[in-house]
Design a protein around this motif. Structure first.
Motif, PDB file in Angstrom:
ATOM      1  N   LEU A   1       3.203   5.991   6.512  1.00 24.94           N
ATOM      2  CA  LEU A   1       3.061   4.640   5.417  1.00 24.94           C
ATOM      3  C   LEU A   1       3.495   5.114   4.368  1.00 24.94           C
ATOM      4  O   LEU A   1       4.065   4.229   3.469  1.00 24.94           O
ATOM      5  CB  LEU A   1       1.441   4.031   5.542  1.00 24.94           C
ATOM      6  CG  LEU A   1       0.779   3.748   6.609  1.00 24.94           C
ATOM      7  CD1 LEU A   1      -0.329   3.023   6.468  1.00 24.94           C
ATOM      8  CD2 LEU A   1       1.954   2.929   7.646  1.00 24.94           C
ATOM      9  N   GLN A   2       3.170   6.227   4.004  1.00 24.74           N
ATOM     10  CA  GLN A   2       3.801   6.840   2.599  1.00 24.74           C
ATOM     11  C   GLN A   2       5.003   7.520   2.614  1.00 24.74           C
ATOM     12  O   GLN A   2       5.281   7.941   1.666  1.00 24.74           O
ATOM     13  CB  GLN A   2       2.534   7.937   2.324  1.00 24.74           C
ATOM     14  CG  GLN A   2       1.104   7.340   2.004  1.00 24.74           C
ATOM     15  CD  GLN A   2       0.276   8.754   1.781  1.00 24.74           C
ATOM     16  OE1 GLN A   2       0.522   9.737   2.156  1.00 24.74           O
ATOM     17  NE2 GLN A   2      -0.896   8.181   1.673  1.00 24.74           N
ATOM     18  N   ARG A   3       5.685   7.352   3.711  1.00 28.39           N
ATOM     19  CA  ARG A   3       7.139   7.564   3.965  1.00 28.39           C
ATOM     20  C   ARG A   3       7.203   9.008   3.832  1.00 28.39           C
ATOM     21  O   ARG A   3       8.332   9.862   3.344  1.00 28.39           O
ATOM     22  CB  ARG A   3       8.017   7.133   2.946  1.00 28.39           C
ATOM     23  CG  ARG A   3       8.786   5.855   3.412  1.00 28.39           C
ATOM     24  CD  ARG A   3       7.867   4.751   4.077  1.00 28.39           C
ATOM     25  NE  ARG A   3       6.862   4.024   3.514  1.00 28.39           N
ATOM     26  CZ  ARG A   3       6.912   3.256   2.612  1.00 28.39           C
ATOM     27  NH1 ARG A   3       8.259   2.537   2.140  1.00 28.39           N
ATOM     28  NH2 ARG A   3       6.053   2.274   2.040  1.00 28.39           N
TER      29      ARG A   3
ATOM     30  N   PRO B   1       1.303   4.043  -1.873  1.00 33.53           N
ATOM     31  CA  PRO B   1       2.310   4.648  -2.681  1.00 33.53           C
ATOM     32  C   PRO B   1       3.527   5.699  -1.905  1.00 33.53           C
ATOM     33  O   PRO B   1       3.302   6.199  -1.047  1.00 33.53           O
ATOM     34  CB  PRO B   1       1.506   5.674  -3.684  1.00 33.53           C
ATOM     35  CG  PRO B   1       0.425   5.768  -3.079  1.00 33.53           C
ATOM     36  CD  PRO B   1      -0.054   4.795  -2.260  1.00 33.53           C
ATOM     37  N   HIS B   2       4.706   5.477  -2.367  1.00 29.74           N
ATOM     38  CA  HIS B   2       5.628   6.197  -1.957  1.00 29.74           C
ATOM     39  C   HIS B   2       5.754   7.489  -2.436  1.00 29.74           C
ATOM     40  O   HIS B   2       5.993   8.021  -3.482  1.00 29.74           O
ATOM     41  CB  HIS B   2       7.061   5.422  -2.292  1.00 29.74           C
ATOM     42  CG  HIS B   2       8.463   6.214  -1.682  1.00 29.74           C
ATOM     43  ND1 HIS B   2       8.616   7.306  -1.334  1.00 29.74           N
ATOM     44  CD2 HIS B   2       9.243   5.514  -0.936  1.00 29.74           C
ATOM     45  CE1 HIS B   2       9.691   7.528  -0.755  1.00 29.74           C
ATOM     46  NE2 HIS B   2       9.878   6.363  -0.292  1.00 29.74           N
TER      47      HIS B   2
ATOM     48  N   ARG C   1       6.650   9.884  -5.685  1.00 27.27           N
ATOM     49  CA  ARG C   1       5.767  10.629  -6.617  1.00 27.27           C
ATOM     50  C   ARG C   1       6.028  12.090  -6.660  1.00 27.27           C
ATOM     51  O   ARG C   1       5.904  12.709  -7.900  1.00 27.27           O
ATOM     52  CB  ARG C   1       3.999  10.320  -6.044  1.00 27.27           C
ATOM     53  CG  ARG C   1       3.165  11.161  -6.769  1.00 27.27           C
ATOM     54  CD  ARG C   1       1.819  10.996  -6.032  1.00 27.27           C
ATOM     55  NE  ARG C   1       1.221   9.458  -6.263  1.00 27.27           N
ATOM     56  CZ  ARG C   1       0.153   9.157  -5.753  1.00 27.27           C
ATOM     57  NH1 ARG C   1      -0.463  10.015  -4.888  1.00 27.27           N
ATOM     58  NH2 ARG C   1      -0.304   7.976  -6.105  1.00 27.27           N
ATOM     59  N   GLN C   2       6.069  12.726  -5.538  1.00 26.24           N
ATOM     60  CA  GLN C   2       6.562  14.132  -5.509  1.00 26.24           C
ATOM     61  C   GLN C   2       7.809  14.420  -6.100  1.00 26.24           C
ATOM     62  O   GLN C   2       7.803  15.454  -7.316  1.00 26.24           O
ATOM     63  CB  GLN C   2       6.754  14.576  -3.900  1.00 26.24           C
ATOM     64  CG  GLN C   2       5.519  14.765  -3.161  1.00 26.24           C
ATOM     65  CD  GLN C   2       5.979  14.898  -1.860  1.00 26.24           C
ATOM     66  OE1 GLN C   2       7.095  15.122  -1.472  1.00 26.24           O
ATOM     67  NE2 GLN C   2       5.045  14.816  -0.742  1.00 26.24           N
TER      68      GLN C   2
ATOM     69  N   GLU D   1       5.730  17.984  -7.756  1.00 24.37           N
ATOM     70  CA  GLU D   1       4.302  18.660  -6.886  1.00 24.37           C
ATOM     71  C   GLU D   1       4.544  18.067  -5.546  1.00 24.37           C
ATOM     72  O   GLU D   1       4.452  16.759  -5.502  1.00 24.37           O
ATOM     73  CB  GLU D   1       3.143  18.500  -7.621  1.00 24.37           C
ATOM     74  CG  GLU D   1       2.597  19.453  -8.695  1.00 24.37           C
ATOM     75  CD  GLU D   1       1.292  19.190  -8.878  1.00 24.37           C
ATOM     76  OE1 GLU D   1       0.545  20.032  -9.382  1.00 24.37           O
ATOM     77  OE2 GLU D   1       0.767  18.298  -8.634  1.00 24.37           O
ATOM     78  N   THR D   2       4.515  18.843  -4.377  1.00 19.29           N
ATOM     79  CA  THR D   2       4.480  18.308  -3.276  1.00 19.29           C
ATOM     80  C   THR D   2       3.040  18.233  -2.615  1.00 19.29           C
ATOM     81  O   THR D   2       2.848  17.391  -1.643  1.00 19.29           O
ATOM     82  CB  THR D   2       5.198  18.853  -2.270  1.00 19.29           C
ATOM     83  OG1 THR D   2       5.065  20.365  -2.102  1.00 19.29           O
ATOM     84  CG2 THR D   2       6.682  19.071  -2.689  1.00 19.29           C
ATOM     85  N   LYS D   3       2.127  18.958  -3.284  1.00 16.57           N
ATOM     86  CA  LYS D   3       0.795  19.093  -2.655  1.00 16.57           C
ATOM     87  C   LYS D   3       0.907  19.639  -1.180  1.00 16.57           C
ATOM     88  O   LYS D   3      -0.114  18.862  -0.419  1.00 16.57           O
ATOM     89  CB  LYS D   3      -0.014  17.677  -2.787  1.00 16.57           C
ATOM     90  CG  LYS D   3      -0.171  17.470  -4.308  1.00 16.57           C
ATOM     91  CD  LYS D   3      -1.544  18.302  -4.835  1.00 16.57           C
ATOM     92  CE  LYS D   3      -1.641  18.063  -6.401  1.00 16.57           C
ATOM     93  NZ  LYS D   3      -2.683  19.047  -6.574  1.00 16.57           N
TER      94      LYS D   3
END
Lengths: 340, 340
Positions: free
Chosen positions: A115-117, B50-51, B55-56, B61-63
């Motif tokens: 869902l978060q792609r 959220p996409h 965000r990354q 940051e990829t977490k």
DNA sequence: AAATGTTATGCAATCGAATACAATAAAATA
DNA sequence: TATTTTATTGTATTCGATTGCATAACATTT
């Protein structure tokens, strides 16, 4: 040397635009030999690596697929994973592995990555979360089930026919003359357990053997739990002379219980397992079991997923691969020693 | 319902700006209770996710952290992975798993994910690629080695002291009165093999036992290869009366070879393994071995990596955890049956 | 020589969320 | 009441690569 540079840096150094650099990387035939070489020289000299997250963001493709296993400590899955991974890598995809630790909640959480792609598709080797949720997700994202499945769910699935395999395993014991055949099942919330139980029941009934309810014992998927259940079976007034066990690790637990009770496998109790783990041919007595084409299940599942990702619709959705009964010592069918 | 919506859609529906929606998600205390609830209502109603790639991309940051194992089919690593994963998840990170399949080239390829900013850091459970490359990468990206290591390399490392463990294992056999002690090593390109060999040699020499060169046999990390090497040892004019084997899977191979030669373990040949796999306490005879704190190695490695990612500098770089000799049947030290 | 087609390249918009900074309203202080 | 402070929200830019469209350079046809 490792330098964090971006495409525009490369472009500047090579005296071209970023568009050209991008084309050199993704469609080199569109760029003249001269510029291409000029750009490649800079890329190599500075070891430029494109920022993949930026690319993923722009192209809306992560080239990543998510695989969720029910339990990473279960040796069964490593070969399935190999099959998935090889097929994925061959097609330019990388694999993220998620370990659900047998918890449907964690399984569900992993689906959020879709869902978060964060992944372009998903292979589930476990299907214990809410069926409605699963269906919902599979309606919107590429998804394939493998090994486990959900009856009546319209999601592409790759597995063996667990019912018929279990029937085959049980019949093997019947043909050896056993009638007091017990079954140590896996957890009933797992479809594989239910189906293997069905196969056991079918085999017994079709040979007119009444099933002693006490001969069916539900166990966790672990050596220890199966050991305990086998001890229970041996404590019965009329203990079984044969047991069909949910999988090989549990079969080893059962065998250990028989041994620890001063009895012999297969003489006193014949044992048949499931999965054909490597360990099963090594353990003594080595274990009669159902062989699953693990690698092929994995690669087939990935193959289907790639088709879904590429927008193809699958006419065939349910793929049942061939299993095979592997006869070894633990069922007492022959006495040949198997050396590696 | 699953709908692919973006933050601006949420903003519109809630009659606020995207900035506010973003704040509701990442710093809710900065938003008034009213608006927060209004926004959350929309988010929940439409199940907005959220996409993450966007965000990354924005936050850099990829977490996500990358873990590379030498061989996913090796049961040893699954518990180390659990340790890593639990510590990661607890700190808001997810784990990508890479399987190098014992190939240094594939190991190297995985490190590219760091250069491409697809992961914030890396835990390597294998260290066979070019040392210079490795050092280079670790100078620019957070990286921790675990289990395997490279001598003289300035990269944070978590492991046991393989030399002293191997010494301990060998001395155990010496104390039982053995002098004709062989060692089946792992591949010499792996540091663990070299160190365990060293420990074996140290133990022998410090007890004034001359080492018969024919008693040292190099094997692949597999049941089959170890079986073959053990057969070679047994074919010697003066076969050993005890063997220290590189790991438990290989120890099982060696034991099988002894059995298949009509001999008994531990009476004719005592065997000590390494790692303390689950199977080692189950196999018969169950195996005397060196226990490694697998889970702790994993969680400690992740702990260090998180510190590196957060910009801390580690004063202590080398973490040596405690191993333990687990005495069971295969070495002949006692005859108690161990039941699960 | 003019018209047309082909190839190579650049310009500039775009993806979705985060955030620096600005703007406004409300509260606190002088 | 005027002024400062604080709290809340919005505006507009940014991250780095890809790509539609425009343009320039060159080749081909008539």
């Amino acid at each position: 040397m490792v330098i964090k540079m971006k495409m525009s840096d490369v472009a500047k150094l090579a005296n071209v635009s970023t568009a050209t650099v991008s084309r050199v990387l993704s469609q080199p035939e569109k760029v003249s030999k001269d510029t291409r070489e000029k750009v490649m020289k800079v890329i190599k000299e500075f070891n430029y690596q494109p920022h993949m997250v930026a690319r993923q963001f722009r192209t809306k493709e992560t080239k990543t697929i998510l695989v969720v296993v029910p339990d990473i400590t279960d040796a069964f899955f490593s070969e399935v994973l190999r099959g998935i991974e090889h097929m994925a890598v061959r097609n330019g995809y990388q694999v993220i592995l998620g370990d659900a630790e047998n918890d449907p909640k964690r399984e569900k959480e992993y689906t959020n990555l879709l869902l978060q792609r964060q992944a372009d598709g998903m292979v589930l080797l476990t299907a214990r979360m809410d069926q409605q949720d699963l269906e919902n997700i599979s309606n919107h994202f590429p998804m394939v089930l493998a090994c486990e499945y959900i009856d009546g769910l319209d999601v592409p699935t790759v597995s063996i026919d667990n019912i018929s395999s279990a029937r085959k395993a049980t019949e093997h014991l019947i043909h050896l003359g056993h009638t007091k055949i017990a079954h140590i099942t896996g957890p009933m919330n797992v479809v594989l357990s239910r189906d293997r139980l069905k196969g056991y029941q079918q085999a017994m009934l079709s040979h007119d053997i009444t099933i002693n309810p006490a001969y069916i014992q539900e166990s966790e998927v672990s050596f220890e739990s199966s050991y305990d259940q086998m001890m229970k079976l041996l404590a019965l007034e009329t203990p079984p002379t044969a047991v069909f066990v949910f999988n090989d690790e549990m079969a080893i637990g059962a065998i250990k219980a028989v041994k620890d009770s001063g009895l012999n496998v297969p003489k006193d109790v014949a044992v048949v397992g499931f999965d054909n783990l490597k360990m099963s041919s090594i353990y003594e007595p080595n274990i009669t079991t159902i062989h699953q084409p693990k690698y092929e299940i994995g690669s087939k599942a990935m193959e289907l997923l790639l088709k879904l990702i590429n927008g193809e619709t699958l006419q065939k959705k349910r793929f049942v691969l061939n299993d095979k009964l592997v006869v070894r010592e633990s069922s007492g069918a022959n006495n040949k020693k198997v050396t590696p």
